[in-house]
Every structure is written in structure tokens, then in C-alpha cells.
Scaffold this motif. Structure first.
Motif, PDB file in Angstrom:
ATOM      1  N   GLU A  29       2.537 -16.715 -25.144  1.00  0.00           N
ATOM      2  CA  GLU A  29       2.930 -15.316 -25.002  1.00  0.00           C
ATOM      3  C   GLU A  29       3.468 -14.765 -26.325  1.00  0.00           C
ATOM      4  O   GLU A  29       3.114 -13.660 -26.730  1.00  0.00           O
ATOM      5  N   TYR A  30       4.309 -15.522 -26.997  1.00  0.00           N
ATOM      6  CA  TYR A  30       4.913 -15.090 -28.261  1.00  0.00           C
ATOM      7  C   TYR A  30       3.857 -14.826 -29.333  1.00  0.00           C
ATOM      8  O   TYR A  30       3.940 -13.852 -30.071  1.00  0.00           O
ATOM      9  N   LEU A  31       2.840 -15.694 -29.405  1.00  0.00           N
ATOM     10  CA  LEU A  31       1.795 -15.563 -30.416  1.00  0.00           C
ATOM     11  C   LEU A  31       0.593 -14.746 -29.932  1.00  0.00           C
ATOM     12  O   LEU A  31      -0.349 -14.523 -30.689  1.00  0.00           O
ATOM     13  N   SER A  32       0.612 -14.344 -28.662  1.00  0.00           N
ATOM     14  CA  SER A  32      -0.495 -13.595 -28.051  1.00  0.00           C
ATOM     15  C   SER A  32      -1.810 -14.369 -28.133  1.00  0.00           C
ATOM     16  O   SER A  32      -2.849 -13.847 -28.542  1.00  0.00           O
ATOM     17  N   ILE A  33      -1.734 -15.642 -27.758  1.00  0.00           N
ATOM     18  CA  ILE A  33      -2.913 -16.511 -27.718  1.00  0.00           C
ATOM     19  C   ILE A  33      -2.923 -17.250 -26.385  1.00  0.00           C
ATOM     20  O   ILE A  33      -1.965 -17.191 -25.624  1.00  0.00           O
ATOM     21  N   GLY A  34      -3.973 -17.966 -26.115  1.00  0.00           N
ATOM     22  CA  GLY A  34      -4.078 -18.727 -24.874  1.00  0.00           C
ATOM     23  C   GLY A  34      -3.346 -20.070 -24.958  1.00  0.00           C
ATOM     24  O   GLY A  34      -3.124 -20.605 -26.048  1.00  0.00           O
ATOM     25  N   LYS A  35      -3.006 -20.607 -23.790  1.00  0.00           N
ATOM     26  CA  LYS A  35      -2.318 -21.903 -23.731  1.00  0.00           C
ATOM     27  C   LYS A  35      -3.193 -23.019 -24.290  1.00  0.00           C
ATOM     28  O   LYS A  35      -2.688 -23.954 -24.906  1.00  0.00           O
ATOM     29  N   THR A  36      -4.494 -22.898 -24.110  1.00  0.00           N
ATOM     30  CA  THR A  36      -5.415 -23.908 -24.635  1.00  0.00           C
ATOM     31  C   THR A  36      -5.381 -23.940 -26.157  1.00  0.00           C
ATOM     32  O   THR A  36      -5.414 -25.010 -26.763  1.00  0.00           O
ATOM     33  N   LEU A  37      -5.286 -22.777 -26.775  1.00  0.00           N
ATOM     34  CA  LEU A  37      -5.218 -22.719 -28.238  1.00  0.00           C
ATOM     35  C   LEU A  37      -3.902 -23.297 -28.751  1.00  0.00           C
ATOM     36  O   LEU A  37      -3.874 -23.964 -29.785  1.00  0.00           O
ATOM     37  N   VAL A  38      -2.816 -23.098 -28.006  1.00  0.00           N
ATOM     38  CA  VAL A  38      -1.531 -23.704 -28.392  1.00  0.00           C
ATOM     39  C   VAL A  38      -1.693 -25.222 -28.434  1.00  0.00           C
ATOM     40  O   VAL A  38      -1.291 -25.877 -29.397  1.00  0.00           O
ATOM     41  N   GLU A  39      -2.307 -25.783 -27.414  1.00  0.00           N
ATOM     42  CA  GLU A  39      -2.532 -27.223 -27.354  1.00  0.00           C
ATOM     43  C   GLU A  39      -3.429 -27.684 -28.500  1.00  0.00           C
ATOM     44  O   GLU A  39      -3.186 -28.721 -29.125  1.00  0.00           O
ATOM     45  N   LYS A  40      -4.469 -26.912 -28.800  1.00  0.00           N
ATOM     46  CA  LYS A  40      -5.386 -27.256 -29.895  1.00  0.00           C
ATOM     47  C   LYS A  40      -4.646 -27.262 -31.235  1.00  0.00           C
ATOM     48  O   LYS A  40      -4.821 -28.176 -32.045  1.00  0.00           O
ATOM     49  N   LEU A  41      -3.804 -26.253 -31.467  1.00  0.00           N
ATOM     50  CA  LEU A  41      -3.037 -26.184 -32.712  1.00  0.00           C
ATOM     51  C   LEU A  41      -2.076 -27.357 -32.831  1.00  0.00           C
ATOM     52  O   LEU A  41      -1.870 -27.902 -33.908  1.00  0.00           O
ATOM     53  N   ARG A  42      -1.503 -27.772 -31.710  1.00  0.00           N
ATOM     54  CA  ARG A  42      -0.600 -28.931 -31.707  1.00  0.00           C
ATOM     55  C   ARG A  42      -1.362 -30.196 -32.074  1.00  0.00           C
ATOM     56  O   ARG A  42      -0.933 -30.975 -32.919  1.00  0.00           O
ATOM     57  N   ASP A  63       8.853 -22.768 -36.167  1.00  0.00           N
ATOM     58  CA  ASP A  63       7.523 -23.314 -36.455  1.00  0.00           C
ATOM     59  C   ASP A  63       6.432 -22.322 -36.053  1.00  0.00           C
ATOM     60  O   ASP A  63       5.405 -22.213 -36.723  1.00  0.00           O
ATOM     61  N   CYS A  64       6.663 -21.591 -34.972  1.00  0.00           N
ATOM     62  CA  CYS A  64       5.712 -20.552 -34.553  1.00  0.00           C
ATOM     63  C   CYS A  64       5.651 -19.456 -35.606  1.00  0.00           C
ATOM     64  O   CYS A  64       4.569 -18.969 -35.960  1.00  0.00           O
ATOM     65  N   ASP A  65       6.817 -19.078 -36.133  1.00  0.00           N
ATOM     66  CA  ASP A  65       6.877 -18.051 -37.172  1.00  0.00           C
ATOM     67  C   ASP A  65       6.168 -18.514 -38.448  1.00  0.00           C
ATOM     68  O   ASP A  65       5.466 -17.732 -39.096  1.00  0.00           O
ATOM     69  N   LYS A  66       6.333 -19.787 -38.807  1.00  0.00           N
ATOM     70  CA  LYS A  66       5.656 -20.329 -39.993  1.00  0.00           C
ATOM     71  C   LYS A  66       4.143 -20.306 -39.801  1.00  0.00           C
ATOM     72  O   LYS A  66       3.398 -20.010 -40.742  1.00  0.00           O
ATOM     73  N   LEU A  67       3.685 -20.623 -38.591  1.00  0.00           N
ATOM     74  CA  LEU A  67       2.254 -20.584 -38.308  1.00  0.00           C
ATOM     75  C   LEU A  67       1.722 -19.167 -38.474  1.00  0.00           C
ATOM     76  O   LEU A  67       0.670 -18.952 -39.078  1.00  0.00           O
ATOM     77  N   LEU A  68       2.455 -18.191 -37.962  1.00  0.00           N
ATOM     78  CA  LEU A  68       2.052 -16.795 -38.125  1.00  0.00           C
ATOM     79  C   LEU A  68       1.963 -16.409 -39.592  1.00  0.00           C
ATOM     80  O   LEU A  68       0.997 -15.782 -40.031  1.00  0.00           O
ATOM     81  N   GLU A  69       2.987 -16.786 -40.356  1.00  0.00           N
ATOM     82  CA  GLU A  69       3.027 -16.440 -41.779  1.00  0.00           C
ATOM     83  C   GLU A  69       1.867 -17.087 -42.539  1.00  0.00           C
ATOM     84  O   GLU A  69       1.234 -16.451 -43.373  1.00  0.00           O
ATOM     85  N   SER A  70       1.578 -18.344 -42.229  1.00  0.00           N
ATOM     86  CA  SER A  70       0.498 -19.045 -42.933  1.00  0.00           C
ATOM     87  C   SER A  70      -0.884 -18.542 -42.521  1.00  0.00           C
ATOM     88  O   SER A  70      -1.853 -18.735 -43.247  1.00  0.00           O
ATOM     89  N   SER A  71      -0.963 -17.873 -41.381  1.00  0.00           N
ATOM     90  CA  SER A  71      -2.245 -17.371 -40.886  1.00  0.00           C
ATOM     91  C   SER A  71      -2.479 -15.903 -41.221  1.00  0.00           C
ATOM     92  O   SER A  71      -3.540 -15.362 -40.925  1.00  0.00           O
ATOM     93  N   THR A  72      -1.490 -15.268 -41.833  1.00  0.00           N
ATOM     94  CA  THR A  72      -1.589 -13.842 -42.148  1.00  0.00           C
ATOM     95  C   THR A  72      -2.549 -13.635 -43.312  1.00  0.00           C
ATOM     96  O   THR A  72      -2.488 -14.332 -44.317  1.00  0.00           O
ATOM     97  N   ILE A  73      -3.429 -12.671 -43.149  1.00  0.00           N
ATOM     98  CA  ILE A  73      -4.394 -12.322 -44.190  1.00  0.00           C
ATOM     99  C   ILE A  73      -3.981 -10.976 -44.771  1.00  0.00           C
ATOM    100  O   ILE A  73      -3.836  -9.992 -44.049  1.00  0.00           O
ATOM    101  N   TYR A  74      -3.780 -10.954 -46.077  1.00  0.00           N
ATOM    102  CA  TYR A  74      -3.401  -9.721 -46.765  1.00  0.00           C
ATOM    103  C   TYR A  74      -4.618  -9.168 -47.477  1.00  0.00           C
ATOM    104  O   TYR A  74      -5.311  -9.888 -48.187  1.00  0.00           O
TER     105      TYR A  74
END
Length: 82
Positions: A29-42, A63-74
Motif C-alpha cells: 500500500e505504501y509503495l502503491s505496488i502489489g504484494k507479489t512485487l513486494v515479495e519479488k523485491l525481497r 528501507d522502503c524509502d531508500k527503494l523509492l529513492e533508488s528507483s526514482t528517474i530524473y
């Protein structure tokens, strides 16, 4: 003495917001992704997790915030050079 004990108890029971632990559902919910993707990222090691017991896995908000930051495209927006 009572004030000191109270402050310690408050520190232990009210963690810093960045240290808050999320369930898989809360991360999704926090990252606006599916539960399956959370498991895949783990499993890929891109989202660190904490195993509290056999099936009880938690994720740090930081750690969720770091993932968001590392995935941000500028994107650079400006005039195209001719």
C-alpha cells in the motif's frame, strides 16, 4: 527516577517513524505496488526484510524509502540542442 524510566519506556514503545515496521500488505500500500512485487523485491535483495519468526516478515519504512529513492528517474527538461 520515575521520569527517566518513563522516557526509556516511551522510546522503546514509540519508535522513530523511519524505523517503523511494515507488513507485506502495508509495504504494498505504501509503495502503491502489489504484494507479489513486494515479495519479488525481497527475494531479489532489493528490499531488506526482518524475519521475526517462521512466516512473520517485516520491512523497515526507511528501507522502503531508500527503494523509492533508488528507483526514482530524473529527467532533464530543457531546450533541445540543434
Amino acid at each position: 527516577m520515575e521520569k527517566k524510566k518513563s522516557a526509556i519506556t516511551q522510546t522503546l514503545t514509540q519508535p522513530d517513524a523511519s524505523d517503523r515496521l511494515f507488513t507485506r500488505e502495508q509495504v504494498a500500500e505504501y509503495l502503491s505496488i502489489g504484494k507479489t512485487l513486494v515479495e519479488k523485491l525481497r527475494r531479489q535483495g532489493r528490499l531488506p526484510s526482518i524475519r521475526l519468526s517462521g512466516k512473520c516478515i517485516r520491512y523497515r519504512k526507511s528501507d522502503c524509502d531508500k527503494l523509492l529513492e533508488s528507483s526514482t528517474i530524473y529527467r532533464h527538461v530543457g531546450k533541445e540542442s540543434a
